[in-house]
Scaffold this active site. Structure first.
Site, short mmCIF file in Angstrom:
data_model
loop_
_atom_site.label_atom_id
_atom_site.label_comp_id
_atom_site.label_asym_id
_atom_site.label_seq_id
_atom_site.Cartn_x
_atom_site.Cartn_y
_atom_site.Cartn_z
CE LYS A 177 79.04 -22.66 17.46
NZ LYS A 177 80.16 -22.63 18.41
CE LYS B 119 82.12 -13.38 21.86
NZ LYS B 119 81.81 -14.10 23.11
CE LYS C 135 75.16 -18.09 24.02
NZ LYS C 135 75.50 -19.14 24.97
#
Ligand code: TRP
Length: 332
Positions: free
Chosen positions: A197, A115, A200
């Site tokens: 995976k 991230k 969202k």
């Protein structure tokens, strides 16, 4: 006398709309835990602000996640449902744990590495300390078991390390939590890149199905799901797209992959996709209806999260006071 129930803690960030991955991989399984365990399910809004949030969206999604928990069948009477920021002990305990955490171990967290790479020169410190807050969440409630996905096992490991470190430095204070691996917990993959995976935050809208997507959108996304040129419905790693569709069916219907494969002998992907879409729509429609009802009744939701915060506050503060006392703070 009955044995004391084991404590389960888990949470979801209100940082984006939830997908069927969140539902089938987590929430749907939590529903099955509520009789056997003493469960706390949290909406982790403090975690959500480690990435930029639009205030109005954060507010809306926080209530939405809570409504989804309840709509999915998590009974607010049996479980403690609460919003993380309503229990100040989480932030306070996180500070205390931060002073017992090493830069090195936090820097090794793969989620942080992934991230932070996307944040350029402006990596917020909260992202670095994120797993310490998560450890606080877990440790404050003497949690025995934490149902988390694979991507969170490194964070859970850190929570265990921090618990043990604190226990050794002072005296036994925390239960050292274990991961709870659900027997049926499905890992739902992206519909467009089925080796990744379902997320969202994916830029490709067709890669995920949102829990609150309307039926026609669900059907469109499933029909566009990437498969392969083999043309036979099989459950193998060589056909990750088809495998993912089978996993979705299994997770909703409680079937085994072999049973699904047997149903599709001589049938093609179009039929599989149309059945998967029907199954998802049938599963989500009543849930969406319930979510809508709950969101229309803000006073009920408020009652739930206030009661939850009260229970959680009581438990968390007890542990926090122990920590403070052992560290050497003057009792108030
Ligand atoms: N980090 C978790 C996730 O993104 C969410 C989370 C925060 C959590 N605190 C937690 C999960 C405590 C389990 C227990 O999935």
């Amino acid at each position: 006398m009955e044995d004391k129930k084991k404590v389960i803690f888990s949470g979801i960030q209100p940082s984006g709309e939830l997908t069927i991955g969140n539902y089938l991989g987590a929430i749907k399984n939590w529903v099955k835990l509520q009789d056997q365990y003493d469960c706390l399910f949290c909406v982790v809004d403090l975690h959500a602000i480690t990435v930029k949030q639009v205030p109005a969206d954060l507010r809306r999604r926080t209530l939405e996640v809570l409504a989804i928990y309840i709509a999915a069948g998590i009974d607010p009477e049996k479980n403690t449902l609460f919003i993380q920021s309503h229990v100040p002990a989480h932030s306070e305990a996180a500070w205390l744990l931060n002073c017992n955490s090493y830069m090195g171990e936090l820097g090794r967290m793969t989620q942080y590495k992934d991230k932070s790479q996307k944040m350029g020169d402006s990596i917020v410190a909260g992202l670095f300390n994120y797993p310490v807050l998560m450890a606080a969440d877990i440790l404050l409630y003497n949690t025995d078991l934490v149902p988390v996905g694979k991507d969170q096992t490194q964070h859970l490991e850190l929570a265990r390390d921090l618990a043990q470190r604190f226990n050794n430095a002072y005296s036994p204070t925390f239960v050292v939590p274990e991961g709870y691996i659900a027997k049926e917990g499905a890992k739902i993959m992206s519909l467009q890149e089925p080796t990744k995976k379902m997320s969202k935050s994916d830029e490709n809208q067709n890669s995920f199905i949102l829990l609150l997507d309307p039926p026609e959108v669900i059907r469109k996304k499933v029909s566009r799901a990437v498969t392969d040129g083999i043309g036979v419905v099989n459950y193998t790693d060589e056909q990750p797209g088809v495998k993912n569709l089978i996993d979705i069916l299994c997770a909703i219907k409680g079937l085994k992959p072999d049973e699904v494969v047997a149903d599709y002998v001589g049938k093609g992907y179009a039929e599989l996709k149309s059945d998967v879409a029907d199954t998802i729509v049938a599963e989500l429609s009543p849930l969406q209806e319930k979510v809508k009802e709950l969101l229309a009744d803000k006073s009920y939701l408020e009652e739930v999260y206030k009661k939850g915060a009260e229970k959680a506050n009581y438990l968390a503060t007890k542990t926090l006071r122990k920590m403070q006392k052992k560290i050497g703070f003057i009792p108030r």
